[in-house]
Design a protein around this motif. Structure first.
Motif, short mmCIF file in Angstrom:
data_model
loop_
_atom_site.label_atom_id
_atom_site.label_comp_id
_atom_site.label_asym_id
_atom_site.label_seq_id
_atom_site.Cartn_x
_atom_site.Cartn_y
_atom_site.Cartn_z
N CYS A 240 9.12 1.85 -1.51
CA CYS A 240 8.16 1.21 -1.01
C CYS A 240 7.70 0.21 -2.35
O CYS A 240 7.13 1.56 -3.30
CB CYS A 240 6.64 2.03 -0.17
N THR A 242 4.40 -1.55 -4.67
CA THR A 242 3.13 -1.81 -4.27
C THR A 242 2.67 -2.67 -5.78
O THR A 242 3.02 -2.51 -6.64
CB THR A 242 1.76 -0.69 -3.93
N ASN A 248 0.94 -3.86 -0.60
CA ASN A 248 3.13 -3.31 -0.38
C ASN A 248 3.77 -5.36 -0.30
O ASN A 248 3.59 -6.12 0.21
CB ASN A 248 3.40 -2.95 0.43
N LYS A 267 4.51 3.56 8.08
CA LYS A 267 3.70 3.33 6.48
C LYS A 267 4.97 2.15 6.17
O LYS A 267 6.66 2.56 6.73
CB LYS A 267 4.34 4.37 5.42
N SER A 268 4.80 0.97 5.99
CA SER A 268 5.53 -0.06 5.63
C SER A 268 6.93 0.35 4.68
O SER A 268 5.84 0.92 2.93
CB SER A 268 4.75 -1.38 4.81
N TYR A 269 7.85 -0.34 4.60
CA TYR A 269 8.65 -0.46 2.63
C TYR A 269 8.82 -1.65 2.87
O TYR A 269 8.58 -3.03 3.20
CB TYR A 269 9.75 0.77 3.76
N THR A 270 9.34 -1.87 1.77
CA THR A 270 10.10 -2.74 0.44
C THR A 270 11.18 -3.12 1.16
O THR A 270 12.20 -4.12 1.47
CB THR A 270 9.66 -3.25 -0.89
#
Length: 325
Positions: A240, A242, A248, A267-270
Motif C-alpha cells: 500500500c 500513500t 492511497n 484496506k485498499s492496496y496499490t
C-alpha cells in the motif's frame, strides 16, 4: 203285652245316646289336643327355621362385609401405585388389564343384594387372586423403580462425564485455537531491508536515481522476506503506497482492490505481489511502481502486508528541484 214292654225299651235307649255323645266329645277333645300339639310343634319348627335363616343371612352378610373390606384394602394398595410413570404403565399394561377384569367381577358380585354363598365364595377367591396380582405388580413396580433409579444415576454420571468431556474439549479447543493463532502469527513473513528508490528513467533507456519529484517517474521498491516455520509455497504480499496528500495511490494499469487485515479491517492496496517463498530462506522481493501522473513533492509511505498483518513500512521523500535540477 205290648204296652207293658214300651217303657222298658225307652229306658234302654237313653244310656246308648249318652255314650255316643261322650264318644264324640272325647274324639273332639283328642282332635283339639292333637291340633294344639301339631300347631305347637309346627310353630316351634317355624321358629327354628326362621332362626336358621336369620343365622344364614347374618353369616352371608358378615362374609360379604369381610369380602368388601378385603376388596377395599386391595383398592387402597392399587391407589398407592397411581404415581407410576407412563413408562411403567406401558410395561405393566398386561397385569393392569387382568386386575381391572377381576375388579369388575368382584364389584358385580358385591353389588348383587341377593348374592348366594357360592357367589360370595367366588368373590372371595377373586379378591385373593386380585391381591396376588397386586403383590406381583408391587414387586414389578419396585424392580422398575430400582432400575429407573439406577438408570437415573447412570444418566447423572454420564451427564457429568459428558459435561467434563465437553469442558475438556472446550479447553482443548481453546488451547488448540490459541496454538493455531500463535502458529498463524508466527508463520507470518517478516520484511526487512526495505528500500524505496526513486528513479528517473530517461528516453535512452538509462536510469538515474534522483529525489527531485519532477524528474522521478517510478519508484523501485525492494525488501527481503523470511520466516523459520512458514511452509514453502506461493503467498501474496500486498503493498500500500500513500502519497503526500494522504490518499492511497492506485495503479490503473495493474488495477487495484482490497484485502482484509487483522487489525484495520478491509484496506485498499496499490499492488499485490506474488512471492514464491522457501522456508528458512531469505527471499528478495522487488517491483517497480509507476503512477498515472507525475510524482508530487512530499513524503511517500510504503506499507507491506502479508497474512493480514503489516510486516514492514518505509518512506521516501521527494523534493522540489532547483532552477537547474
Amino acid at each position: 203285652m205290648t204296652n207293658l214292654n214300651s217303657p222298658t225299651s225307652e229306658a234302654d235307649n237313653t244310656p246308648r245316646t249318652k255314650d255316643h255323645r261322650n264318644l264324640i266329645i272325647g274324639l273332639l277333645a283328642v282332635g283339639i289336643v292333637a291340633s294344639l300339639v301339631y300347631l305347637g310343634v309346627n310353630q316351634n319348627n317355624s321358629s327354628q327355621a326362621i332362626e336358621q335363616t336369620h343365622t344364614q343371612i347374618a353369616k352371608i352378610t358378615d362374609s360379604k362385609n369381610q369380602i368388601q373390606k378385603s376388596f377395599d384394602e386391595s383398592l387402597v394398595r392399587l391407589d398407592s401405585m397411581t404415581g407410576m410413570s407412563n413408562e411403567m404403565r406401558v410395561k405393566l399394561k398386561g397385569e393392569t388389564a387382568q386386575i381391572a377384569q377381576k375388579k369388575a367381577e368382584i364389584r358385580k358380585i358385591l353389588n348383587n343384594r341377593n348374592a348366594t354363598a357360592a357367589e360370595l365364595a367366588k368373590a372371595k377367591e377373586l379378591v385373593s387372586e386380585l391381591n396376588d396380582k397386586i403383590g406381583s405388580m408391587e414387586k414389578d413396580v419396585a424392580r422398575l423403580t430400582t432400575d429407573n433409579q439406577s438408570l437415573t444415576q447412570d444418566k447423572v454420571q454420564l451427564t457429568q462425564d459428558n459435561n467434563s468431556l465437553t469442558s475438556d474439549l472446550q479447553t482443548t479447543t481453546a488451547v488448540k485455537q490459541d496454538l493455531e493463532k500463535k502458529v498463524d502469527i508466527a508463520s507470518t513473513l517478516n520484511a526487512s531491508n526495505i528500500a524505496i528508490v526513486p528513479v528517473d528513467m530517461r528516453s535512452n533507456g538509462k536510469e538515474k536515481i534522483t529525489t527531485t519529484a519532477k524528474r522521478v517517474n517510478k519508484l523501485v521498491i525492494s525488501f527481503d522476506v523470511t520466516n523459520r516455520i512458514a511452509q514453502s509455497g506461493m503467498t501474496d504480499v500486498y503493498v500500500c503506497i500513500t502519497g503526500p496528500d494522504g490518499k492511497n495511490i492506485v495503479v490503473p494499469a495493474t488495477g487495484t482492490g482490497t484485502f482484509t487485515t487483522r487489525e484495520e479491517g478491509d484496506k485498499s492496496y496499490t499492488a499485490k505481489v506474488p512471492v514464491d517463498f522457501e522456508m528458512t530462506q531469505n527471499k528478495k522481493v522487488e517491483f517497480a511502481f509507476t503512477p498515472s501522473g507525475k510524482f508530487q513533492v512530499g513524503s511517500y509511505t510504503i506499507q507491506i502486508y502479508q497474512n493480514g498483518y503489516k510486516i514492514g513500512e518505509g518512506t521516501s521523500e521527494l523534493k522540489k528541484g532547483g532552477i537547474f535540477s
